[in-house]
Structures are given as C-alpha cells and as structure tokens.
Motif scaffolding. Structure first.
Motif, PDB file in Angstrom:
ATOM      1  N   LYS A  27       0.791  -1.317  -0.144  1.00  0.00           N
ATOM      2  CA  LYS A  27       0.050  -0.169   0.027  1.00  0.00           C
ATOM      3  C   LYS A  27       1.038   1.075  -0.072  1.00  0.00           C
ATOM      4  N   LYS A  28       2.123   1.052  -0.447  1.00  0.00           N
ATOM      5  CA  LYS A  28       2.941   2.219  -0.443  1.00  0.00           C
ATOM      6  C   LYS A  28       3.374   2.451  -1.961  1.00  0.00           C
ATOM      7  N   LYS A  29       3.437   3.697  -2.384  1.00  0.00           N
ATOM      8  CA  LYS A  29       3.764   3.808  -3.963  1.00  0.00           C
ATOM      9  C   LYS A  29       5.419   3.658  -3.955  1.00  0.00           C
ATOM     10  N   LYS A  30       5.543   2.717  -5.029  1.00  0.00           N
ATOM     11  CA  LYS A  30       6.870   2.585  -5.369  1.00  0.00           C
ATOM     12  C   LYS A  30       7.915   3.805  -5.862  1.00  0.00           C
ATOM     13  N   PRO A  31       9.073   3.858  -5.360  1.00  0.00           N
ATOM     14  CA  PRO A  31       9.748   5.199  -5.543  1.00  0.00           C
ATOM     15  C   PRO A  31      10.134   5.299  -7.007  1.00  0.00           C
ATOM     16  N   ASP A  32      10.384   4.243  -7.794  1.00  0.00           N
ATOM     17  CA  ASP A  32      10.992   4.322  -8.973  1.00  0.00           C
ATOM     18  C   ASP A  32      10.054   3.636 -10.092  1.00  0.00           C
ATOM     19  N   PHE A  33       8.635   3.578  -9.702  1.00  0.00           N
ATOM     20  CA  PHE A  33       7.710   2.912 -10.674  1.00  0.00           C
ATOM     21  C   PHE A  33       6.328   3.830 -10.590  1.00  0.00           C
ATOM     22  N   ASP A  34       5.887   4.344 -11.829  1.00  0.00           N
ATOM     23  CA  ASP A  34       4.565   4.896 -11.509  1.00  0.00           C
ATOM     24  C   ASP A  34       3.560   4.535 -12.760  1.00  0.00           C
ATOM     25  N   GLY A  35       2.756   3.624 -12.405  1.00  0.00           N
ATOM     26  CA  GLY A  35       1.922   2.996 -13.690  1.00  0.00           C
ATOM     27  C   GLY A  35       0.408   3.626 -13.308  1.00  0.00           C
ATOM     28  N   THR A  36       0.229   4.699 -12.455  1.00  0.00           N
ATOM     29  CA  THR A  36      -1.111   5.177 -12.299  1.00  0.00           C
ATOM     30  C   THR A  36      -1.620   6.009 -13.306  1.00  0.00           C
ATOM     31  N   THR A  62       1.419   8.232 -18.080  1.00  0.00           N
ATOM     32  CA  THR A  62       2.128   9.701 -18.336  1.00  0.00           C
ATOM     33  C   THR A  62       3.298   9.811 -17.693  1.00  0.00           C
ATOM     34  N   SER A  63       3.465   9.245 -16.485  1.00  0.00           N
ATOM     35  CA  SER A  63       4.569   9.416 -15.736  1.00  0.00           C
ATOM     36  C   SER A  63       5.766   9.228 -16.248  1.00  0.00           C
ATOM     37  N   GLU A  64       7.074  10.001 -15.990  1.00  0.00           N
ATOM     38  CA  GLU A  64       8.319   9.801 -16.309  1.00  0.00           C
ATOM     39  C   GLU A  64       8.938   8.411 -15.877  1.00  0.00           C
ATOM     40  N   LYS A  79      10.746  -0.670 -16.820  1.00  0.00           N
ATOM     41  CA  LYS A  79      10.403  -0.644 -15.510  1.00  0.00           C
ATOM     42  C   LYS A  79       9.343  -1.536 -15.251  1.00  0.00           C
ATOM     43  N   ARG A  80       8.161  -1.627 -16.052  1.00  0.00           N
ATOM     44  CA  ARG A  80       7.120  -2.408 -15.651  1.00  0.00           C
ATOM     45  C   ARG A  80       7.345  -3.725 -15.763  1.00  0.00           C
ATOM     46  N   LYS A 106       8.163  -8.591 -12.500  1.00  0.00           N
ATOM     47  CA  LYS A 106       8.948  -9.899 -12.118  1.00  0.00           C
ATOM     48  C   LYS A 106       8.988 -10.016 -10.571  1.00  0.00           C
ATOM     49  N   LEU A 107       9.099  -8.794  -9.764  1.00  0.00           N
ATOM     50  CA  LEU A 107       8.938  -8.538  -8.495  1.00  0.00           C
ATOM     51  C   LEU A 107       7.727  -9.217  -7.712  1.00  0.00           C
ATOM     52  N   VAL A 108       6.446  -8.668  -8.455  1.00  0.00           N
ATOM     53  CA  VAL A 108       5.377  -9.213  -8.055  1.00  0.00           C
ATOM     54  C   VAL A 108       5.162 -10.866  -8.402  1.00  0.00           C
ATOM     55  N   ARG A 109       5.584 -11.383  -9.405  1.00  0.00           N
ATOM     56  CA  ARG A 109       5.738 -12.755  -9.708  1.00  0.00           C
ATOM     57  C   ARG A 109       6.571 -13.547  -8.598  1.00  0.00           C
TER      58      ARG A 109
END
Length: 311
Positions: free
Chosen positions: A193-202, A270-272, A278-279, A284-287
């Motif tokens: 429930k914490k936003k990842k610092p290096d990935f933003d797929g929102t 649209t996030s940088e 990165k996705r 891979k981490l989620v898997r």
C-alpha cells in the motif's frame, strides 16, 4: 408447506464452516442458473476452479470433495467439467469466484440496465443468506461506460471475493487477468500500500468515462476510496486507503479498457517513472512475491493461469 428435509439441509449448511457453506451455495446457484451455451459453460468451469483453488489455500483447507460432499454430484461435475478438478492445485485463477457469478447474471439478463443487475445480485445474496459470512462474496459492484453516446455498453466489476491472504489474488489478477494499464496502476502500490519510488503506472480516466460503485448490502452509491483516487484519478474526499486491487472499480475499468480501445489509449500512463522496462521489472518482483506467498500456503504453482475449458 416447507419441506422438512430441505429445511434440515439448510440448517446443516448454516452450521457448517462458513467457507464451505458459501462455496457449496455459490456452486449450486451457478448450476441452477446454467443454460447450455459456450459462455455459460465456461463460467461454471471457471468458478469451480476458482472456488477449488480458494479451498486449497484456505485455513483449514477444503478439497473439492469436502466442498461438494455428494458423491453423485462430484461424479457428474467431473464428467462435464474435469479440468477444475485436475488443475485447482497447480494453476492460478485469474479472478475471484464472485466475478464469475456477476458475469453469469449479466449474461442472462443483459448489461444495459445496471439497476437490474444490482437488484438481481442483491436478491441472490439475500436468498442464499450469504451475508451471514462474506467468504467468497463481494460487497461492492461497479459499472463503467463512455458518457457521450446514447445507451452505452456498460462494463461491470465486483470487489475481490477471494479469501485471505487476498494479496495472492491481487497479484494473480495483475499478472494474468486485468488489463495491462489497470494492472500497472495496482502494481505501483502492491503489496505494501506504499507507492514505489521508481515506478508509477497510475492513470487518469478521461473525462468522458463514468465509473460508479454501489454497495451490494443496501444498493447505495459508494464514493471512491482514496486508493481508487490514487490509482485512477477518481475524485474523492475519502481518506481511507483500501487494499490496492480490492475495489470493484479495478475490475470494472479493466473490462472497459479491454473492450473500448480509444478509452484505454486516452488513459495511457504518463509518468516519467513508467516504461516497458520498468514495468517488466515490477512484474518480475510481483511474480516472485506471488510464488513465495503460494509456497508459504503449500501451493506448488506451475507458473500457469487457469483458462476455462473450451467448448
């Protein structure tokens, strides 16, 4: 006059372990609703696998035979739907059981009238007394559609209905079930429930999309939670953060994006901090997390997701 044998059977079910009771009643209801067609058969096949999987990881675990009990019913179902019995202990479902119930209701009633869909589901929950235990039962329904066209097609979703640990189903749906953009948004916060610092797929929904959720308890409109605001840019004054992936909005929007390409393209991340590379790393981490959670539950995942048997 009430059938004494039926009344006794219902009382015995009520006294059963809540998971087994609801699992049996949902399967029985899906079989009652079943009308011969390829889509309906696939939905029954899918819910059997999803429920059997949930029984496998439940504490205490329940085998298909423990859920169904009746030898004749088991034999008949194995003859028509063999694959759920063969693969529930090795392959993952793509979604929770109640999503199959929702799809069956929409299949039988048409999806044009959202109020009718909500009423039918609420009646089903009440008639089966499923609210006495929320095992395998969703609490919320959502529908999404484009607003600038007359009589738009509506796309439905329900909140997660898999038992704890729910993060298993969130991860499974991200990897094997939901639309890629919706999954990317959820994986931005999964599992802590914490936003990842290096990935933003929102993502931000385009202004021509309506997305409304309703309680299956009282039929009232439910405002988006803070999680849905964070994931999809939905306007909300709520501060409560639900588990990311739990809400009905997730499944509803996933179904919308899968079917309405122009809406999906407008909602592109649209996030940088978003890129295919990165996705892939996040997936891979989620898997890896998913595999570890399943091993902890004693589930030897074969890395495949279940697909309902072809007809």
């Amino acid at each position: 006059m009430a059938d004494p044998e039926k009344t006794r059977e219902q009382q015995l079910l009520k006294e059963e372990e809540p998971f087994r009771r609801n699992a049996f009643l949902l399967i029985e209801k899906m079989l009652d609703l079943y009308q011969p067609s390829a889509h309906a058969k696939a939905l029954v096949d899918e819910i059997l696998h999803s429920i059997f999987f949930c029984g496998k990881i439940h504490n205490p675990p329940f085998s298909p035979e423990m859920i169904l009990i009746d030898v004749e019913i088991i034999k008949e179902l194995k003859d028509v739907f063999p694959r759920p019995f063969e693969l529930f202990s090795s392959r993952l479902p793509r979604r929770g059981p109640f999503s199959c119930v929702l799809d069956m209701i929409v299949h039988l009633n048409g999806g044009e009238n959202e109020n009718k869909i909500i009423d039918v589901l609420r009646t089903l929950i009440t008639d089966l007394k499923l609210r006495e235990s929320m095992h395998l039962v969703s609490s919320t329904i959502c529908f999404s559609h484009k607003t600038e066209i007359q009589d738009p097609v509506k796309y439905y979703g329900v909140s997660n209905s898999a038992p704890d640990p729910r993060r298993i189903m969130y991860a499974a749906s991200c990897l094997g079930g939901w639309d890629s953009y919706v999954a990317g948004a959820v994986m931005t916060y999964l599992p802590k429930k914490k936003k990842k610092p290096d990935f933003d797929g929102t993502i931000v929904l385009p202004s021509n999309v309506r997305c409304h959720a309703f309680s299956l308890s009282d039929g009232k409109v439910k405002s988006p939670c803070r999680s849905c605001g964070n994931l999809f840019g939905l306007t909300t004054s709520e501060i409560a953060v639900n588990e990311y992936g739990n809400c009905a909005e997730v499944e509803s929007l996933s179904n919308l994006f899968k079917n309405v390409v122009d809406v999906k393209e407008q909602a592109r991340p649209t996030s940088e901090k978003y890129s295919d590379l990165k996705r892939a790393k996040v997936e891979k981490l989620v898997r890896t997390d998913l595999r570890n959670w399943l091993l902890h539950k004693g589930f030897p995942w074969d890395q495949n997701f279940y697909t309902p048997q072809p007809v």
